[in-house]
Motif scaffolding. Structure first.
Motif, short mmCIF file in Angstrom:
data_model
loop_
_atom_site.label_atom_id
_atom_site.label_comp_id
_atom_site.label_asym_id
_atom_site.label_seq_id
_atom_site.Cartn_x
_atom_site.Cartn_y
_atom_site.Cartn_z
N THR A 36 23.60 103.78 -18.83
CA THR A 36 22.65 102.88 -19.55
C THR A 36 23.31 101.65 -20.14
OG1 THR A 36 21.94 105.10 -20.29
CG2 THR A 36 21.14 103.33 -21.79
N GLU A 62 27.34 110.36 -31.34
CA GLU A 62 26.04 111.17 -31.32
C GLU A 62 26.30 112.39 -31.13
OE1 GLU A 62 22.31 110.97 -31.55
OE2 GLU A 62 22.74 109.04 -32.60
N LYS A 74 18.30 117.03 -21.74
CA LYS A 74 18.70 116.39 -23.31
C LYS A 74 20.16 115.94 -23.34
CE LYS A 74 18.60 118.83 -27.63
NZ LYS A 74 18.36 120.14 -28.57
N GLN A 78 19.74 112.58 -22.05
CA GLN A 78 19.32 111.82 -23.06
C GLN A 78 20.48 111.44 -24.32
OE1 GLN A 78 16.11 110.44 -23.27
NE2 GLN A 78 16.97 109.47 -24.85
N GLU A 111 22.08 108.53 -23.33
CA GLU A 111 21.33 107.13 -23.52
C GLU A 111 21.28 106.96 -24.89
OE1 GLU A 111 17.83 108.43 -21.58
OE2 GLU A 111 18.55 108.38 -19.68
N ASN A 112 20.97 107.77 -25.81
CA ASN A 112 20.86 107.48 -27.30
C ASN A 112 22.16 106.74 -27.91
OD1 ASN A 112 18.26 108.66 -27.38
ND2 ASN A 112 18.98 110.69 -28.06
N LYS A 128 22.45 103.24 -26.59
CA LYS A 128 21.16 102.27 -27.13
C LYS A 128 21.96 102.01 -28.63
CE LYS A 128 17.51 103.95 -24.66
NZ LYS A 128 16.14 104.81 -24.46
N LYS A 129 22.61 102.92 -29.33
CA LYS A 129 23.12 102.43 -30.61
C LYS A 129 24.10 101.51 -30.59
CE LYS A 129 24.04 106.03 -33.47
NZ LYS A 129 24.58 106.99 -34.16
#
Length: 484
Positions: free
Chosen positions: A242, A286, A445, A448, A451-452, A455-456
């Motif tokens: 990502t 995360e 999940k 994801q 990815e999360n 993005k942070k």
């Protein structure tokens, strides 16, 4: 599959690659005693990678290209890799059919023998630490500014020999997994704390790459496919992809899996990006909770000290006395004067190139004597046109410049998707096939989760920091290519 009984296994010729390949085969024979396995070895050379576009110079796909070509054409049925060497996007029709239970992913500090009691923080000011990794260089520069970081090249054997005999380095940093697998765990002076010194995406895991539509091979590999490792590395690889996976920038992770209750686990993922000098650091974490379909087993051997596990519990194991311990390996016997003139140390291409790379330089897998025999060195390598003419970095870079590529393209998520996006179908997770012990939804999940976190970091400016690092590195390579 190329035959009902004989299975062809692709491997590089390096000692560590063959150790890992033979280990995978030995495990498969326990489940498939009727199968015959044949190892097919290959070497990647600079003159075989000139079709790689300029923005991709330095990427680890250079290290796997020939093997993947053999896999695509059916000459081999699967390939054994160190997972950290596999790009986050695989060639079309390829998949990671299994990842084995992960070895310790942490980095190892290897000190000169007469100063083994030291740590990075207690080493005298100005001590030289050898590494070829941007990730390690940035973290050392930030956390231990009293130390001096210099490049060290060559395979594990050569690097240890340089540390012991040249007197130039007080310590080197290597992946602990590689040292353990090759039988040199006794050389590890300290394991670096993962929370303080983040490691490479996928480090410590062995991956088996196969054709994505080869159900027979995927089923064959299924007993080796470790659920805990799969969840962690899917999150890690998704994080890197990502952000723009494969670029030359200091990026690192740590991940941890914890059993909350029966068939419920939590994965924590930490990721960071640095500037080349380590001054700028963007870091965050995360977590996510997953439902699993099968019981989660402990991946750490209860008969070790929890810090230096042998690969797949293959040390002296009271549960299986027939397993032979990994033999100790002898270091390369190279005269010190020859080692001091190692062309790796005189290479005109400015490094770091952002990698613990192997395979991009046509000399890295040979011993030092073979390197000197290959190219006539009458002086510094800068003066040897023969040496420069076989350098894959300079040849490919010059080719790109002559074709009109005056400005190096920056690797971004967009170019990653358009130029490298090659996943065979939507059921792969950053290259991995689904695991039978978890639902497709939970595999998604894990993806994801990565990815999360990416993005942070992006929201905090990570992409700008990475772009600056890439621009500096590509600019250095272009400058050398033009001047030579």
């Amino acid at each position: 599959m190329s035959g009902d009984s004989k299975i062809h296994v692709g491997s590089r010729k390096s000692e560590l690659a063959l150790i890992q390949t033979k280990h995978v085969i030995s495990l498969l024979k326990q489940f498939h005693p009727d199968k015959e396995f044949e190892i097919v070895t290959m070497t990647t050379l600079g003159d075989q990678i000139l079709d790689i576009p300029l923005p991709k110079i330095g990427e680890k796909s250079l290290f796997t290209k020939e093997l993947e070509t053999a896999l695509a054409t059916g000459h081999v049925d699967f390939i054994v890799h160190s997972l950290k060497d596999l790009p986050t996007s695989l060639p079309k029709g390829m998949a990671i059919g299994a990842v084995l239970s992960r070895e310790n992913p942490r980095d190892a500090l290897v000190l000169q023998k007469d100063i083994k009691r030291h740590t990075l923080s207690t080493l005298p000011e100005g001590s030289v630490i050898g590494t070829s990794s941007l990730r390690r260089t940035a973290q050392l520069s930030k956390k231990f500014p009293h130390l001096k970081v210099e490049n060290i090249r060559g395979n594990l054997n050569t690097r240890l020999k340089k540390l012991d005999d040249l007197g130039k380095y007080q310590a080197i940093i290597l992946a602990s997994a590689g040292l353990i697998r090759i039988g040199w765990r006794n050389r590890i002076s300290r394991l670096l704390d993962a929370d303080e010194f983040l490691y490479a995406v996928g480090q410590g895991a062995i991956a088996v790459e196969c054709r994505s539509n080869d159900k027979k091979i995927i089923d064959l590999l299924e007993p080796l496919y470790d659920l805990q490792t799969a969840l962690r590395v899917v999150a890690e690889r998704s994080f890197l992809k990502t952000l723009g996976g494969g670029c030359s920038a200091p990026v690192a992770v740590t991940s941890d899996l914890k059993l909350l209750k029966e068939k419920e686990v939590e994965v924590k993922l930490k990721g960071a990006v640095w500037s080349l000098d380590g001054a700028d650091e963007i870091i965050d974490q995360e977590h996510a909770i997953f439902d699993v379909l099968s019981s989660v087993r402990c991946t750490e051997c209860p008969y070790t000290n929890g810090e230096m596990e042998d690969i797949e519990c293959c040390g002296v194991c009271p549960m299986n006395s027939s397993i032979e311990p990994i033999p100790k390996r002898k270091k390369l016997d190279v005269p010190t004067d020859l080692l001091a003139n190692d062309p790796h140390e005189k290479c005109p291409v400015p490094m770091p190139i952002g990698s613990d790379f192997m395979g991009q330089c046509p000399f890295l897998e040979g011993d030092v004597q073979a390197i000197h025999n290959h190219v006539e060195l009458t002086g510094p390598i800068e003066g040897s046109k023969d040496a420069l003419n076989v350098c894959p970095f300079l040849k490919a870079t010059k080719s790109g410049i002559q074709a009109g590529s005056k400005e190096p393209k920056q690797v971004t998520k967009a170019t990653e998707e358009t130029e490298q996006e090659t996943e065979a179908d939507d059921n792969l997770f950053v290259g991995l096939v689904p695991h039978n012990g978890i639902s497709i939804e939970n595999m998604a999940k894990a993806k994801q989760l990565g990815e999360n976190l990416a993005k942070k970091l992006a929201d905090k400016g990570a992409l700008t920091v990475m772009a600056k690092a890439q621009a500096v590195i590509h600019g250095q390579i272009n400058e050398v290519a033009v001047s030579n």
